[in-house]
Write a protein that holds these residues in place. Structure first.
Motif, PDB file in Angstrom:
ATOM      1  N   GLU A 327      -1.969   2.671  -2.062  1.00  0.00           N
ATOM      2  CA  GLU A 327      -2.356   1.283  -1.441  1.00  0.00           C
ATOM      3  C   GLU A 327      -3.081   0.089  -1.738  1.00  0.00           C
ATOM      4  OE1 GLU A 327      -1.954   0.642   2.900  1.00  0.00           O
ATOM      5  OE2 GLU A 327      -0.361   2.349   2.927  1.00  0.00           O
ATOM      6  N   ARG A 334      -2.579  -6.913  -7.905  1.00  0.00           N
ATOM      7  CA  ARG A 334      -2.742  -8.113  -7.495  1.00  0.00           C
ATOM      8  C   ARG A 334      -3.621  -8.831  -7.500  1.00  0.00           C
ATOM      9  NH1 ARG A 334       2.248  -5.155  -8.695  1.00  0.00           N
ATOM     10  NH2 ARG A 334       3.813  -5.733  -7.483  1.00  0.00           N
ATOM     11  N   ARG A 335      -4.306  -8.296  -8.445  1.00  0.00           N
ATOM     12  CA  ARG A 335      -5.869  -9.067  -8.620  1.00  0.00           C
ATOM     13  C   ARG A 335      -7.142  -8.845  -6.741  1.00  0.00           C
ATOM     14  NH1 ARG A 335      -3.340 -14.163 -11.094  1.00  0.00           N
ATOM     15  NH2 ARG A 335      -2.299 -13.128 -13.111  1.00  0.00           N
ATOM     16  N   GLY A 348      -4.980  -5.530   8.399  1.00  0.00           N
ATOM     17  CA  GLY A 348      -2.882  -5.673   8.835  1.00  0.00           C
ATOM     18  C   GLY A 348      -3.027  -4.146   9.518  1.00  0.00           C
ATOM     19  N   PHE A 349      -3.987  -3.115   9.280  1.00  0.00           N
ATOM     20  CA  PHE A 349      -3.694  -1.549   9.801  1.00  0.00           C
ATOM     21  C   PHE A 349      -4.525  -2.680  11.537  1.00  0.00           C
ATOM     22  CE2 PHE A 349      -6.614   1.179  12.768  1.00  0.00           C
ATOM     23  CZ  PHE A 349      -5.317   2.402  12.717  1.00  0.00           C
TER      24      PHE A 349
ATOM     25  N   ILE B 102       3.614  -0.818   2.718  1.00  0.00           N
ATOM     26  CA  ILE B 102       1.466  -1.309   3.725  1.00  0.00           C
ATOM     27  C   ILE B 102       2.504  -1.315   5.056  1.00  0.00           C
ATOM     28  CG2 ILE B 102       0.006  -1.923   3.324  1.00  0.00           C
ATOM     29  CD1 ILE B 102       0.195  -2.049   0.104  1.00  0.00           C
ATOM     30  N   GLY B 104       1.306  -2.905   7.881  1.00  0.00           N
ATOM     31  CA  GLY B 104       0.308  -3.736   8.588  1.00  0.00           C
ATOM     32  C   GLY B 104       0.408  -5.056   7.792  1.00  0.00           C
ATOM     33  N   ILE B 105       0.487  -5.471   6.208  1.00  0.00           N
ATOM     34  CA  ILE B 105       0.197  -6.367   5.132  1.00  0.00           C
ATOM     35  C   ILE B 105       2.131  -6.951   4.998  1.00  0.00           C
ATOM     36  CG2 ILE B 105      -0.022  -7.135   3.236  1.00  0.00           C
ATOM     37  CD1 ILE B 105      -1.867  -4.863   3.407  1.00  0.00           C
ATOM     38  N   LEU B 110       1.302 -11.461   1.706  1.00  0.00           N
ATOM     39  CA  LEU B 110       1.145 -10.799   0.399  1.00  0.00           C
ATOM     40  C   LEU B 110       1.416 -11.406  -1.093  1.00  0.00           C
ATOM     41  CD1 LEU B 110       0.387  -7.785  -1.609  1.00  0.00           C
ATOM     42  CD2 LEU B 110       2.542  -6.883  -1.753  1.00  0.00           C
ATOM     43  N   LEU B 113      -1.319 -13.612  -0.834  1.00  0.00           N
ATOM     44  CA  LEU B 113      -2.825 -12.982  -2.078  1.00  0.00           C
ATOM     45  C   LEU B 113      -2.092 -13.806  -3.790  1.00  0.00           C
ATOM     46  CD1 LEU B 113      -3.255 -10.128  -0.090  1.00  0.00           C
ATOM     47  CD2 LEU B 113      -5.018 -11.976  -0.620  1.00  0.00           C
ATOM     48  N   CYS B 114      -0.953 -13.242  -3.979  1.00  0.00           N
ATOM     49  CA  CYS B 114      -0.483 -13.045  -4.936  1.00  0.00           C
ATOM     50  C   CYS B 114      -0.606 -14.590  -5.524  1.00  0.00           C
ATOM     51  CB  CYS B 114       1.413 -12.822  -5.817  1.00  0.00           C
ATOM     52  SG  CYS B 114       1.113 -11.351  -5.509  1.00  0.00           S
ATOM     53  N   GLN B 119      -3.665 -16.768   4.119  1.00  0.00           N
ATOM     54  CA  GLN B 119      -2.942 -16.413   4.900  1.00  0.00           C
ATOM     55  C   GLN B 119      -2.123 -18.277   6.225  1.00  0.00           C
ATOM     56  OE1 GLN B 119      -4.486 -14.095   8.433  1.00  0.00           O
ATOM     57  NE2 GLN B 119      -2.966 -12.119   8.094  1.00  0.00           N
ATOM     58  N   VAL B 144       5.535  -4.893   4.413  1.00  0.00           N
ATOM     59  CA  VAL B 144       5.300  -4.697   2.500  1.00  0.00           C
ATOM     60  C   VAL B 144       6.259  -3.734   2.447  1.00  0.00           C
ATOM     61  CG1 VAL B 144       4.955  -4.889  -0.076  1.00  0.00           C
ATOM     62  CG2 VAL B 144       3.813  -6.678   2.140  1.00  0.00           C
ATOM     63  N   ASN B 145       7.751  -3.590   1.554  1.00  0.00           N
ATOM     64  CA  ASN B 145       8.179  -2.492   1.345  1.00  0.00           C
ATOM     65  C   ASN B 145       8.822  -1.332   2.897  1.00  0.00           C
ATOM     66  OD1 ASN B 145       8.345  -2.611  -1.459  1.00  0.00           O
ATOM     67  ND2 ASN B 145       6.071  -2.206  -1.668  1.00  0.00           N
ATOM     68  N   GLU B 157       8.935  -6.505  -5.870  1.00  0.00           N
ATOM     69  CA  GLU B 157       8.172  -6.309  -6.727  1.00  0.00           C
ATOM     70  C   GLU B 157       8.087  -8.026  -7.730  1.00  0.00           C
ATOM     71  OE1 GLU B 157       5.798  -4.308  -6.105  1.00  0.00           O
ATOM     72  OE2 GLU B 157       5.619  -2.905  -7.864  1.00  0.00           O
ATOM     73  N   GLN B 160       6.514 -10.690  -6.400  1.00  0.00           N
ATOM     74  CA  GLN B 160       5.024 -10.843  -7.009  1.00  0.00           C
ATOM     75  C   GLN B 160       4.357 -10.719  -8.229  1.00  0.00           C
ATOM     76  OE1 GLN B 160       3.349  -6.924  -5.620  1.00  0.00           O
ATOM     77  NE2 GLN B 160       5.371  -7.259  -3.760  1.00  0.00           N
ATOM     78  N   MET B 161       5.465 -10.238  -9.187  1.00  0.00           N
ATOM     79  CA  MET B 161       4.973 -10.377 -10.399  1.00  0.00           C
ATOM     80  C   MET B 161       4.652 -12.147 -11.632  1.00  0.00           C
ATOM     81  SD  MET B 161       6.408  -7.485 -12.353  1.00  0.00           S
ATOM     82  CE  MET B 161       5.422  -6.885 -13.983  1.00  0.00           C
ATOM     83  N   LEU B 164       2.324 -14.473  -9.683  1.00  0.00           N
ATOM     84  CA  LEU B 164       0.397 -13.885 -10.107  1.00  0.00           C
ATOM     85  C   LEU B 164       0.650 -14.397 -11.420  1.00  0.00           C
ATOM     86  CD1 LEU B 164       0.437  -9.999  -9.781  1.00  0.00           C
ATOM     87  CD2 LEU B 164      -1.749 -11.571  -9.077  1.00  0.00           C
TER      88      LEU B 164
END
Lengths: 373, 260
Positions: A327, A334-335, A348-349, B102, B104-105, B110, B113-114, B119, B144-145, B157, B160-161, B164
């Motif tokens: 993860e 993603r930078r 997130g957790f 993932i 919690g995200i 995400l 973030l990309c 938030q 996510v996923n 996926e 996201q790319m 970016l």
């Protein structure tokens, strides 16, 4: 003394107030339906926002006892005075605490807030809180407990009794922000009547010496519901023994006990949970997720289910692990830097979203999470 | 390089020189070299275990893909020792075959973030259109996923790319395990990104379907960690479809030079 006088607040040393703000106290009182601040052994400020006059009451418990003789029917009714040395101490002598009452049918959009603070070294704070959510009321309470950083070796004993009446909804969030020298012993119990809902959120994200608490909710009413959410971050040798217990006696009563435990820096986090299914149509779920942040710390999960009726549906799941490298790397593609990836995963957790808080409150809690991650 | 482009030559984006990569002490890629240019799509075929995924991961700099020798040059800079996030910031992006779940995200966070936002960021109209085009509006509030279908994962996926705004898209089987609609969407969006932003795509695939949407001139076959043949994508695909990779081994028309 007039406790609604705002100049009283000005007398509180600035750095103490700063700490209270960091622990969740909102300085803009227009965003609160009422505020009570108790420092060491005295309530120094207590005021209701004008917009909520006639909907809520907030005052020091000692003042409430003087004002309402009926309060004796609520005090020490859910918790036995002789339960342990701590309850005995408070029964013997206490400095006050908060009494909050949300009147029947009142919908209080802005939270009521209370702040309990310790500023003196070696001080033992003894508190008794009583919260009554009357029939059909809806409200949020945020209670922050904090110790001033210059005070050390203090202890806090807090009795809290919650009454959630028929059809009432009470969302209560407690934020603990102690120091590495504080000993903390809260003793809390709630009773929930027909169709009532009690959401109890607990956040402890700062170091503490030793906390032990195991609040209980009695879902006595038909369809009574309790949700306990706990986010516990053990750091710097903290010992946190935190549980939550639901007793489902009402027909069709429900419980969700959800906890997120994080442990690092030699801390020990014990997460307990107990659901008792005493009625035939009750449902309960207990979930504990733990995140180990190093190899010097301990997370111990102790879930217990006690079922006395065959129709009760009670379940639990628990998992403790570390942050997945996969993860972290994924977020780095993603930078995100390595550190930012980790803090994003930890955030997130912790999943503040589970707490059912109104948006402004989520933002505030997020700020607190930001400070630590 | 600036001089090269002044002279009208296409600039080389990625140059891999004599790259040998080990995974868990086993050599997977043995001394491969190639050059990728800007605004082009490259297709890579090869049987399972031939080293395709290893090559993409090594370019991204993922740990566990150990570069034993050789160099990876991106936009004239040696990135062989750079970390994953440094490479990502230089403009290298990857779409995994099996991206992780993932808890919690949220997907929305995400995506923010990309975009390099926090938030509280509200997506622009253009970004909303893209999210809608990728049929992911209903997934923004989900982790996510987690519980995503194959097609949903691939769409997330690639979205996201694109957000970016990368210079190169490394795509590991973007077309596996997805429905026809997702294939069409993914193929056309990759093509659009290459055409509109001048990015380059390096795509690993086993299937021919995606070639209907991506106008690639270049393709290769990777066998046992080495480039075996360079030809046009459709030609290679037809041959593999007819005779499998064994057909490649015995092929009289093998072209051993390419991607230079």
């Amino acid at each position: 003394m007039d406790l609604t006088d705002e100049s009283l607040l000005m007398r509180v040393p600035h750095k103490i107030l700063e700490e209270a703000y960091r622990a969740g106290l909102e300085s803009d009182e227009k965003a609160r339906s009422g505020t009570l601040i108790h420092v060491d052994q005295a309530t120094i400020y207590s005021k209701i926002n004008e917009a909520f006059q006639g909907k809520v009451e907030i005052m020091d418990t000692k003042d409430a006892i003087k004002k309402y003789s009926w309060l004796e029917n609520y005090r020490w009714r859910l918790i036995n005075q002789d339960r342990d040395e701590f309850t005995k101490k408070v029964a013997e002598e206490f400095s006050g605490g908060y009494f909050m009452r949300i009147l029947p049918g009142a919908e209080v959009i802005f939270p009521l807030q209370a702040c309990l603070m310790i500023t003196k070294s070696g001080f033992e704070q003894r508190i008794h809180n009583i919260i009554i959510a009357e029939e059909g009321s809806k409200s949020h309470i945020i209670s922050s407990c904090t110790q001033h950083f210059e005070a050390d070796k203090a202890s806090h004993i807090g009795i809290s009794e919650f009454y959630v009446r028929k059809g009432a909804t009470l969302n209560f969030t407690m934020i603990h922000s102690w120091s590495e020298e504080t000993l903390v012993r809260p003793r809390s119990a709630a009773v929930i009547e027909d169709g009532g809902e009690f959401v109890s959120n607990y956040l402890c994200l700062r170091p503490v010496k030793d906390i032990q608490m195991y609040p209980v909710a009695f879902c006595n009413g038909e369809g009574a519901k309790v949700i306990f959410n706990s986010i516990i971050y053990g750091i710097k040798n903290s010992l946190l023994d935190v549980g939550s217990r639901a007793v489902l006696s009402g027909k069709g009563s429900r419980a969700e006990l959800i906890s997120r435990a994080l442990s690092k820096g030699g801390s020990k986090v014990i997460v307990r949970g107990m659901i008792e299914g005493n009625s035939s149509e009750c449902k309960g779920h207990l979930e504990c997720k733990g995140l180990m942040l190093d190899d010097e710390s301990i997370i111990q999960s102790i879930p217990e289910l006690i079922v006395r009726k065959s129709g009760a549906e009670i379940t639990h799941e628990a998992a403790v692990g570390k942050i997945s490298e996969k993860e972290i790397l994924y977020l780095m593609t993603r930078r995100l830097s390595y550190d930012k990836a980790i803090s994003t995963i930890i955030r997130g957790f912790m999943d503040i979203g589970i707490m059912g808080l109104p948006k402004p409150l989520i933002e505030e809690v997020n700020k607190i999470v930001d400070i630590i991650t | 390089m600036a001089l090269q482009s002044l002279l009208g030559e296409e600039m080389s984006l990625l140059e891999v020189k004599d790259l040998t990569v080990k995974v868990e002490d086993k050599v997977i890629l043995s001394g491969i070299s190639f050059i990728l240019k800007e605004r082009e799509s490259y297709i890579m075929f090869g049987p399972n275990g031939s080293g395709k995924t290893t090559l993409l991961n090594a370019i991204m700099g993922m740990p566990h893909y150990e570069v034993v020798s050789g160099e990876i040059i991106f936009l004239g800079e040696d990135i062989t020792d750079k970390s994953v996030d440094e490479r990502a910031r230089l403009g290298i992006s990857i779409g995994f075959q099996h991206p992780p779940e993932i808890t919690g995200i949220k997907l929305a966070d995400l995506l923010r973030l990309c975009l390099g936002k926090d938030q509280n960021y509200d997506f622009s109209e253009e970004e909303w259109q893209l999210i809608k085009a990728f049929m992911l509006t209903d997934f923004l509030d989900r982790d996510v996923n987690v519980g995503f279908s194959g097609g949903e994962r691939k769409r997330a996926e690639i979205l996201q790319m694109i957000l970016l705004k990368p210079k190169i898209l490394l795509l590991d089987e973007p077309d596996s395990g997805i429905d026809v609609e997702s294939l069409k969407l993914i193929g056309s969006e990759i093509q659009r990104d290459v055409e509109n932003t001048g990015s380059t795509a390096l795509i690993v695939t086993h299937q021919g379907g995606i070639l209907n949407y991506i106008k690639a001139k270049h393709a290769c076959v990777l066998l046992a960690g080495r480039f075996y043949c360079f030809r046009g994508p459709k030609r290679i695909y037809k041959s593999i479809e007819a005779k499998g990779y064994e057909g490649c081994v015995n092929c009289p028309d093998r072209v051993i030079e390419g991607w230079t």
